[in-house]
Design an enzyme around this catalytic site. Structure first.
Site, PDB file in Angstrom:
ATOM      1  N   ASP A  56       2.492  10.225   5.306  1.00 45.40           N
ATOM      2  CA  ASP A  56       1.333  10.780   6.003  1.00 45.40           C
ATOM      3  C   ASP A  56       1.253  10.257   7.434  1.00 45.40           C
ATOM      4  O   ASP A  56       0.828   9.120   7.667  1.00 45.40           O
ATOM      5  CB  ASP A  56       0.034  10.423   5.261  1.00 45.40           C
ATOM      6  CG  ASP A  56      -1.170  11.099   5.895  1.00 45.40           C
ATOM      7  OD1 ASP A  56      -1.415  12.277   5.573  1.00 45.40           O
ATOM      8  OD2 ASP A  56      -1.843  10.469   6.734  1.00 45.40           O
ATOM      9  N   TYR A  61      -1.109   9.300  15.667  1.00 44.89           N
ATOM     10  CA  TYR A  61      -0.611   7.972  15.299  1.00 44.89           C
ATOM     11  C   TYR A  61       0.533   7.546  16.218  1.00 44.89           C
ATOM     12  O   TYR A  61       0.978   6.394  16.170  1.00 44.89           O
ATOM     13  CB  TYR A  61      -0.133   7.925  13.838  1.00 44.89           C
ATOM     14  CG  TYR A  61      -1.187   8.289  12.807  1.00 44.89           C
ATOM     15  CD1 TYR A  61      -2.530   8.411  13.153  1.00 44.89           C
ATOM     16  CD2 TYR A  61      -0.841   8.524  11.486  1.00 44.89           C
ATOM     17  CE1 TYR A  61      -3.483   8.761  12.220  1.00 44.89           C
ATOM     18  CE2 TYR A  61      -1.789   8.868  10.538  1.00 44.89           C
ATOM     19  CZ  TYR A  61      -3.116   8.999  10.919  1.00 44.89           C
ATOM     20  OH  TYR A  61      -4.062   9.338   9.981  1.00 44.89           O
ATOM     21  N   HIS A 119      -6.600  17.734  11.909  1.00 41.65           N
ATOM     22  CA  HIS A 119      -6.966  16.331  11.702  1.00 41.65           C
ATOM     23  C   HIS A 119      -8.489  16.145  11.585  1.00 41.65           C
ATOM     24  O   HIS A 119      -8.971  15.484  10.663  1.00 41.65           O
ATOM     25  CB  HIS A 119      -6.404  15.501  12.852  1.00 41.65           C
ATOM     26  CG  HIS A 119      -6.274  14.034  12.548  1.00 41.65           C
ATOM     27  ND1 HIS A 119      -5.311  13.243  13.111  1.00 41.65           N
ATOM     28  CD2 HIS A 119      -6.992  13.209  11.750  1.00 41.65           C
ATOM     29  CE1 HIS A 119      -5.428  12.010  12.659  1.00 41.65           C
ATOM     30  NE2 HIS A 119      -6.457  11.960  11.834  1.00 41.65           N
TER      31      HIS A 119
HETATM   32  N1  LIG Z   1      -7.269  12.016   8.164  1.00 45.86           N
HETATM   33  C1  LIG Z   1      -7.902  11.001   8.714  1.00 45.86           C
HETATM   34  O1  LIG Z   1      -8.847  11.177   9.483  1.00 45.86           O
HETATM   35  C2  LIG Z   1      -7.478   9.631   8.406  1.00 45.86           C
HETATM   36  C3  LIG Z   1      -6.294   9.418   7.762  1.00 45.86           C
HETATM   37  N2  LIG Z   1      -5.856   8.161   7.445  1.00 45.86           N
HETATM   38  C4  LIG Z   1      -4.587   8.038   6.697  1.00 45.86           C
HETATM   39  O2  LIG Z   1      -4.838   7.280   5.524  1.00 45.86           O
HETATM   40  C5  LIG Z   1      -3.923   6.192   5.481  1.00 45.86           C
HETATM   41  C6  LIG Z   1      -4.492   5.005   4.751  1.00 45.86           C
HETATM   42  O3  LIG Z   1      -5.695   4.581   5.334  1.00 45.86           O
HETATM   43  P1  LIG Z   1      -5.836   3.249   6.203  1.00 45.86           P
HETATM   44  O4  LIG Z   1      -6.971   3.465   7.136  1.00 45.86           O
HETATM   45  O5  LIG Z   1      -4.536   2.889   6.771  1.00 45.86           O
HETATM   46  O6  LIG Z   1      -6.351   2.150   5.171  1.00 45.86           O
HETATM   47  P2  LIG Z   1      -5.948   1.610   3.713  1.00 45.86           P
HETATM   48  O7  LIG Z   1      -7.168   1.668   2.877  1.00 45.86           O
HETATM   49  O8  LIG Z   1      -4.703   2.262   3.221  1.00 45.86           O
HETATM   50  O9  LIG Z   1      -5.667   0.063   3.999  1.00 45.86           O
HETATM   51  C7  LIG Z   1      -4.594  -0.386   4.768  1.00 45.86           C
HETATM   52  C8  LIG Z   1      -4.770  -1.872   4.997  1.00 45.86           C
HETATM   53  O10 LIG Z   1      -4.797  -2.555   3.749  1.00 45.86           O
HETATM   54  C9  LIG Z   1      -3.714  -3.505   3.680  1.00 45.86           C
HETATM   55  N3  LIG Z   1      -3.184  -3.415   2.335  1.00 45.86           N
HETATM   56  C10 LIG Z   1      -2.419  -2.450   1.805  1.00 45.86           C
HETATM   57  N4  LIG Z   1      -2.141  -2.703   0.512  1.00 45.86           N
HETATM   58  C11 LIG Z   1      -2.736  -3.865   0.210  1.00 45.86           C
HETATM   59  C12 LIG Z   1      -2.809  -4.657  -0.963  1.00 45.86           C
HETATM   60  N5  LIG Z   1      -2.186  -4.277  -2.076  1.00 45.86           N
HETATM   61  N6  LIG Z   1      -3.518  -5.807  -0.926  1.00 45.86           N
HETATM   62  C13 LIG Z   1      -4.135  -6.200   0.223  1.00 45.86           C
HETATM   63  N7  LIG Z   1      -4.107  -5.481   1.371  1.00 45.86           N
HETATM   64  C14 LIG Z   1      -3.410  -4.330   1.378  1.00 45.86           C
HETATM   65  C15 LIG Z   1      -2.726  -3.085   4.739  1.00 45.86           C
HETATM   66  O11 LIG Z   1      -2.040  -4.191   5.257  1.00 45.86           O
HETATM   67  P3  LIG Z   1      -0.433  -4.360   5.118  1.00 45.86           P
HETATM   68  O12 LIG Z   1       0.204  -3.232   5.861  1.00 45.86           O
HETATM   69  O13 LIG Z   1      -0.178  -5.692   5.758  1.00 45.86           O
HETATM   70  O14 LIG Z   1      -0.132  -4.351   3.658  1.00 45.86           O
HETATM   71  C16 LIG Z   1      -3.647  -2.482   5.802  1.00 45.86           C
HETATM   72  O15 LIG Z   1      -4.217  -3.514   6.605  1.00 45.86           O
HETATM   73  C17 LIG Z   1      -3.629   5.927   6.963  1.00 45.86           C
HETATM   74  O16 LIG Z   1      -2.515   5.088   7.148  1.00 45.86           O
HETATM   75  C18 LIG Z   1      -3.469   7.336   7.458  1.00 45.86           C
HETATM   76  O17 LIG Z   1      -2.200   7.840   7.089  1.00 45.86           O
HETATM   77  C19 LIG Z   1      -6.624   7.064   7.768  1.00 45.86           C
HETATM   78  C20 LIG Z   1      -7.826   7.214   8.425  1.00 45.86           C
HETATM   79  C21 LIG Z   1      -8.341   8.503   8.818  1.00 45.86           C
HETATM   80  O1  LIG Z   2      -6.320   7.281  11.185  1.00 42.05           O
HETATM   81  C1  LIG Z   2      -6.765   8.417  11.391  1.00 42.05           C
HETATM   82  O2  LIG Z   2      -6.262   9.444  10.912  1.00 42.05           O
HETATM   83  C2  LIG Z   2      -7.929   8.568  12.230  1.00 42.05           C
HETATM   84  O3  LIG Z   2      -8.474   9.638  12.374  1.00 42.05           O
HETATM   85  C3  LIG Z   2      -8.373   7.328  12.904  1.00 42.05           C
HETATM   86  O4  LIG Z   2      -8.712   7.564  14.211  1.00 42.05           O
HETATM   87  C4  LIG Z   2      -9.505   6.724  12.189  1.00 42.05           C
HETATM   88  O5  LIG Z   2     -10.600   7.574  12.298  1.00 42.05           O
HETATM   89  C5  LIG Z   2      -9.843   5.372  12.676  1.00 42.05           C
HETATM   90  O6  LIG Z   2     -10.621   4.763  12.073  1.00 42.05           O
HETATM   91  C6  LIG Z   2      -9.179   4.771  13.840  1.00 42.05           C
HETATM   92  O7  LIG Z   2      -9.704   3.464  14.034  1.00 42.05           O
END
Ligand SMILES: NC(=O)C1=CN([C@@H]2O[C@H](COP(=O)(O)OP(=O)(O)OC[C@H]3O[C@@H](n4cnc5c(N)ncnc54)[C@H](OP(=O)(O)O)[C@@H]3O)[C@@H](O)[C@H]2O)C=CC1
Ligand SMILES: O=C(O)C(=O)[C@@H](O)[C@H](O)C(=O)CO
Length: 287
Positions: A56, A61, A119
């Site tokens: 994803d 990004y 998005h």
């Molecule tokens: N469509 C949208 O608007 C959005 C989409 N997204 C998508 O969703 C994905 C996931 O959401 P995201 O905001 O990254 O947050 P997550 O809830 O996936 O959390 C990610 C964080 O948790 C840590 N982590 C992961 N696994 C573990 C574990 N088993 N134990 C402890 N810590 C852990 C990671 O660190 P580490 O890497 O060190 O493990 C990182 O700091 C994004 O990467 C993106 O692709 C996110 C926000 C908005």
């Molecule tokens: O991660 C994503 O897909 C987003 O849309 C981000 O901008 C998210 O909203 C965010 O929290 C960035 O700090």
């Protein structure tokens, strides 16, 4: 690349059906903030050593090149992967969506995306229906296999169908035990949309210490993160946890050999308290 998991078997990733006849992996790798060679290595590890198939990314990004490099470097065939990207707000509009997607494909080095999302709806801009028409055209041209949206409300989903006759295959939304969105999941199910959960682990900001999660982790001899990810599976959503750490990647994907009881699911859903931060798609806009 270092491989610390030669002695482990990658997870076999189950799939769910999409409303366009295709299938989507039931869990994916979030790739927000994974960049550079470290990012490439982390993605390769997730695919080849931990069993992730859904990747994803998004234009915003700024790592589509890294994702493309990782796909080129994996031993896993491209056709076994399910690559998702997202059109940013500044590329809303019919022609803009097509140009944006062609640029994404060029950066990724791919002929097609498996799933492409709008998005954010950015309602004040008023162009998400035109953008959706662009995605329909891209699917007809074969540049995108499945089309969907992110951060859309029930009313916005209904509007897309009323205006175009095409229902998104997926709506990717904020979803975790603090914000379970049960009504939205039920609505999605009623119109044939698969739900994807973003920030499924609440970005490791305290969720794992919650009593129902800690108790279920002890009962099933798994980690709190695995309990949370299994909860997403139980409520019918597709989590896309981000991790760049090989051990966490492997454990996060290994949630298909245990199940939570209905009482455990209910207790975890009972943690509901609201969004992580101000990300209400009626007011929050991203370009
Ligand atoms: N469509 C949208 O608007 C959005 C989409 N997204 C998508 O969703 C994905 C996931 O959401 P995201 O905001 O990254 O947050 P997550 O809830 O996936 O959390 C990610 C964080 O948790 C840590 N982590 C992961 N696994 C573990 C574990 N088993 N134990 C402890 N810590 C852990 C990671 O660190 P580490 O890497 O060190 O493990 C990182 O700091 C994004 O990467 C993106 O692709 C996110 C926000 C908005
Ligand atoms: O991660 C994503 O897909 C987003 O849309 C981000 O901008 C998210 O909203 C965010 O929290 C960035 O700090």
């Amino acid at each position: 690349m270092a491989n610390s998991f030669d002695d482990t078997t990658p997870a076999i990733m189950p799939t769910l059906d999409l409303n366009d006849g295709r299938a989507i992996p039931q869990l994916g790798l979030g790739i927000y903030a994974m960049k550079g060679e470290e990012g490439v290595d982390a993605i390769v590890n997730a695919v080849d050593n931990a069993g992730y198939r859904l990747l994803d990314t998004a234009v915003n990004y700024e790592n589509e090149r890294e994702v493309g490099e990782a796909i080129a470097n994996t031993v896993t065939p491209r056709e076994d992967l399910f690559v998702t990207s997202k059109i940013p707000g500044r590329h809303h509009g019919f022609d803009e969506a097509i140009a944006s997607t062609e640029e994404s494909l060029a950066r990724l080095g791919l002929d097609y995306l498996d799933l492409h999302l709008i998005h954010w709806p950015n309602p004040s801009v008023g162009k998400y229906v035109d953008t959706w028409r662009g995605l329909i055209e891209l699917r007809e041209r074969g540049l995108v296999k499945s089309i969907g949206v992110s951060n859309f409300t029930e009313d916005m989903l209904t509007e897309l169908f009323d205006e175009t006759g095409v229902t998104p295959a997926v709506n990717q939304v904020e979803l975790h035990p603090y914000f379970p969105q049960a009504d939205l999941i039920a609505f999605h199910r009623s119109i044939g949309v698969q739900t994807e959960s973003w920030s499924p682990l609440y970005r490791d900001q305290g969720l794992f210490d919650e009593t129902p999660i800690a108790e279920a982790a002890a009962a099933h001899d798994v980690t709190p993160a695995q309990v949370v990810l299994r909860w997403h599976i139980e409520v019918g959503s597709i989590p896309i946890p981000k991790s760049a750490n090989p051990e966490r990647q492997r454990l996060n994907a290994a949630v298909f050999d245990f199940a939570l009881t209905p009482a455990e699911v209910a207790a975890i859903s009972g943690l509901e308290r609201g969004r992580m931060k101000d990300r209400d798609p009626l007011t929050h806009e991203e370009m």
